[in-house]
Scaffold this motif. Structure first.
Motif, PDB file in Angstrom:
ATOM      1  N   LEU A 127       0.833  -1.203   0.000  1.00 33.87           N
ATOM      2  CA  LEU A 127       0.000   0.000   0.000  1.00 33.87           C
ATOM      3  C   LEU A 127       0.874   1.263   0.000  1.00 33.87           C
ATOM      4  N   ARG A 128       1.956   1.211   0.791  1.00 37.18           N
ATOM      5  CA  ARG A 128       2.876   2.369   0.826  1.00 37.18           C
ATOM      6  C   ARG A 128       3.535   2.548  -0.549  1.00 37.18           C
ATOM      7  N   TRP A 186      -7.749  -4.629  -7.497  1.00 37.76           N
ATOM      8  CA  TRP A 186      -8.615  -5.318  -6.545  1.00 37.76           C
ATOM      9  C   TRP A 186      -7.760  -5.892  -5.424  1.00 37.76           C
ATOM     10  N   SER A 187      -8.429  -6.265  -4.340  1.00 31.92           N
ATOM     11  CA  SER A 187      -7.728  -7.002  -3.292  1.00 31.92           C
ATOM     12  C   SER A 187      -8.643  -8.149  -2.876  1.00 31.92           C
ATOM     13  N   TYR A 216      -8.789   8.281  -8.475  1.00 29.69           N
ATOM     14  CA  TYR A 216     -10.051   7.572  -8.255  1.00 29.69           C
ATOM     15  C   TYR A 216      -9.794   6.066  -8.282  1.00 29.69           C
ATOM     16  N   PHE A 217     -10.499   5.344  -7.423  1.00 29.71           N
ATOM     17  CA  PHE A 217     -10.292   3.909  -7.297  1.00 29.71           C
ATOM     18  C   PHE A 217     -11.427   3.153  -7.981  1.00 29.71           C
ATOM     19  N   LYS A 260      -9.338  -4.287   2.922  1.00 29.85           N
ATOM     20  CA  LYS A 260      -8.161  -3.845   2.157  1.00 29.85           C
ATOM     21  C   LYS A 260      -8.596  -2.889   1.037  1.00 29.85           C
ATOM     22  N   ASN A 261      -9.750  -3.175   0.451  1.00 26.59           N
ATOM     23  CA  ASN A 261     -10.261  -2.261  -0.589  1.00 26.59           C
ATOM     24  C   ASN A 261     -10.462  -0.859  -0.020  1.00 26.59           C
ATOM     25  N   GLU A 262     -10.967  -0.815   1.216  1.00 28.80           N
ATOM     26  CA  GLU A 262     -11.184   0.479   1.870  1.00 28.80           C
ATOM     27  C   GLU A 262      -9.858   1.212   2.068  1.00 28.80           C
ATOM     28  N   LEU A 263      -8.813   0.448   2.410  1.00 33.77           N
ATOM     29  CA  LEU A 263      -7.502   1.082   2.604  1.00 33.77           C
ATOM     30  C   LEU A 263      -6.972   1.629   1.278  1.00 33.77           C
TER      31      LEU A 263
END
Lengths: 554, 76
Positions: free
Chosen positions: A106-107, A129-130, A150-151, A135-138
């Motif tokens: 993520l970093r 995707w995760s 945008y995700f 994890k999607n929220e992160l």
């Protein structure tokens, strides 16, 4: 017109509930692509399998996309980046997550997005995707912390549609794990919703026909009790109501008797839509193109931003001959399909519905009340006083960046230099010490219009350069235009101690109101597209108290 | 049965490859039949016949004849 007939012929295949991939291969749709766009794709897995479908759905929306697809690159180094209208990060994280844990990935993702943001001011779409919702929220949080990122959460999208996202068989066969069914629906979502919401002007109104569109049957022949509201029509009416609650205007265009239409909406309790839901009602026996022009005028929007829905292909074509940039959808016998075609029309879906979007529909109603009030006063100042208007000015307000950018991109009439900033460009200006981005909020006794104008300025030596002025049509017609703008400019002149003000001006197709305004300022043309005015000649606004106008800064 | 399957296979291949396909067509003698189109064909066959092929089967499906054989195997 052939293109429009092809579109109407194929929309049942493109927008059916379960899309048949083989049938899509049979669709013939000319690449008219009135709007040409360039999209950079940075990827570490195959996107080529989706391209035929991305192109097909883009063609339906009359968009021609030039895809600049980079090599497979797990490091996402953005080598040889070129200017584009949007950047897509097409990431399969599974291979990377074999080597590092999720937090570290993520970093790394955040650092790659920041690197791309530095190289490009275009909107960035992260498509990945995760394996967990949390994890999607992160991932979403990482995107939301950045400007213009945008995700496109492909995992949640597939869950919502009961689709298997991955097919592990495909890894060595296609270079992507995305399953057969998911590929086509993701392509549709990308081409009709995710990408257009980033790069196309939004659809602001849906204008619908009545007979054989909002119900089955013909009101004039079948009567009020004879027209049929099928389950599909209920779905369509509910869907239109949802669009309205997201700030999209609804308009009714029908060849009928007004008294019949009024009675229909009064007597049919089973209709989910009420006549009051339509911000403009055009019921007459005249040409529908004229009715649509009246709708555009009433709603103060361009016909280009209206989506017109009608069951009569001849009517649609006749309207297009007069309003060639109007968007059209053919109303199917299956009204649920019509609802889906409308939902997927490029430019209607939004990444985020802002408070200002929600205010739009109410603001128009308030405008009618304002006009009523104006007719009661002979004296303009007395009328302004009765409005009890309040202006609020914000400098470099980062929390309003979405609305500020939207205003820069949506405003066509009062737009002085047609800059069309991206969120990243606005953010750069807010962070630049020499630049100022002023956003102006307006409210009065009838409505809170939210941010109705922006001014972007930069100081060069002793000159204040006004790079852009945009004002929403919603704010116009109250006689406050000069006050709104000059109060801000005078404040900037004092703040920066500038001797002159230079306005950047660009002539466009529809920005006559802004050009007329600057002409009245009687400045001198310093060079092409630049008008110079001595600071002392910028009109001072001294009589706010007389008209009861409250002005504040933060 | 075999003829019906073969006819459907030819139809599907013609649609995806956008060229005339016959019983003897294969990846080798059809220039538009590249790896991207090949997976498009597999997806279309799976959708049409309601099947799911194994990787081993997919690797064998390189001509109208071999495709027909693999479909028949699954159907029986």
């Amino acid at each position: 017109m052939e293109y429009y007939l092809q579109r109407h012929d194929c929309q049942h295949l493109l927008f059916s509930k379960k899309v048949d991939r083989l049938q899509l291969n049979k669709v013939l749709l000319s690449d008219r692509g009135d709007k040409r766009l360039v999209v950079n794709v940075w990827r570490n897995h195959n996107i080529e399998s989706l391209l035929p479908y991305l192109n097909l759905y883009s063609q339906y929306g009359n968009i021609g996309i030039e895809w600049k697809i980079g090599d497979y690159d797990d490091s996402f180094s953005f080598i040889d980046i070129q200017k584009a209208d949007a950047e897509i990060l097409w990431i399969d994280a599974s291979r990377l997550l074999e080597k590092v844990d999720f937090d570290e990935w993520l970093r790394w993702l955040a650092s790659r997005l920041q690197a791309l943001r530095k190289l490009s001011t275009a909107p960035i779409l992260l498509a990945t995707w995760s394996d967990q919702t949390q994890k999607n929220e992160l991932i979403r949080n990482v995107c939301e912390r950045m400007v213009g990122v945008y995700f496109a959460d492909m995992g949640s999208f597939c869950d919502d549609n009961n689709l298997e996202l991955l097919d592990k068989r495909l890894k060595d066969l296609t270079g992507t794990l995305i399953s057969n069914a998911a590929q086509v629906l993701i392509a549709r979502e990308m081409a009709c919703k995710w990408l257009p919401a980033l790069i196309l002007p939004p659809i602001k109104a849906v204008a619908v026909d009545l007979d054989n569109t909002l119900h089955n049957g013909v009101l004039g022949e079948d009567g009020i009790g004879g027209v049929i509201l099928t389950e599909g029509h209920k779905i369509l009416q509910r869907s239109l109501k949802n669009h309205q609650s997201n700030g999209v205007f609804l308009a009714l265009v029908s060849k009928n008797e007004m008294s019949d239409v009024r009675e229909l909406f009064m007597r049919r309790d089973d209709y989910l839509l009420r006549l009051e839901d339509f911000s403009s009602v055009q019921v007459s026996w005249g040409e529908k193109s004229d009715a649509l022009k009246r709708i555009a005028e009433e709603l103060r929007i361009s016909p280009n931003s209206i989506l017109f829905v009608d069951d009569n292909p001849g009517e649609l074509i006749a309207v297009l001959q007069s309003l060639s940039n109007l968007k059209t959808v053919f109303a199917e016998e299956d009204a649920e399909l019509t609802a889906r075609v409308i939902d997927y029309y490029p430019g209607l879906w939004r990444w985020k519905v802002t408070e200002d979007d929600l205010k739009r529909v109410n603001d128009l109603k308030a405008n009618n009340e304002r006009e009523g009030l104006a007719s009661q006063y002979a004296d303009q100042d007395e009328y302004l006083k009765s409005l009890k208007a309040q202006l609020h000015y914000d400098l470099d307000s980062e929390v309003d960046i979405e609305r500020i950018t939207a205003l820069s991109n949506k405003t066509n009439q009062f737009n002085l230099s047609l800059q069309r900033y991206s969120q990243a460009e606005i953010m750069r200006k807010m962070q630049d010490k020499g630049s100022s981005v002023i956003s102006i909020k307006l409210s009065d006794r009838f409505s809170d219009s939210g941010i109705i104008a922006i001014i972007v300025a930069k100081k060069y030596l002793n000159i204040l350069v006004i790079e852009e002025i945009c004002m929403s049509c919603r704010a116009m017609g109250r006689g406050l235009e000069n006050r709104i703008i000059f109060f801000a400019i005078n404040s900037l002149i004092s703040r920066h101690e500038c001797e002159c003000v230079e306005f950047l001006v660009k002539e466009g197709e529809r920005n006559m109101p802004a050009l007329t305004w600057i002409k009245n300022l009687q400045g001198s043309t310093s060079q092409a597209g630049r008008i110079l005015v001595q600071s002392k000649n910028v009109p001072k606004i001294l009589d706010d108290g007389l008209i009861g106008l409250t002005t504040s800064w933060s | 049965m075999s003829n019906q399957i073969e006819k459907k296979v030819i139809d599907i291949l013609s649609t995806i490859l956008k060229t005339d396909i016959g019983v003897d067509s294969s990846k080798i003698n059809t220039s538009s039949w590249d790896s991207l189109k090949n997976i498009e064909i597999i997806f279309a066959l799976e959708d049409t016949f309601g099947l799911s092929f194994s990787i081993g089967q997919i690797e064998k499906m390189i001509s109208v004849k071999t495709i027909t054989v693999e479909i028949e195997k699954n159907e029986t």
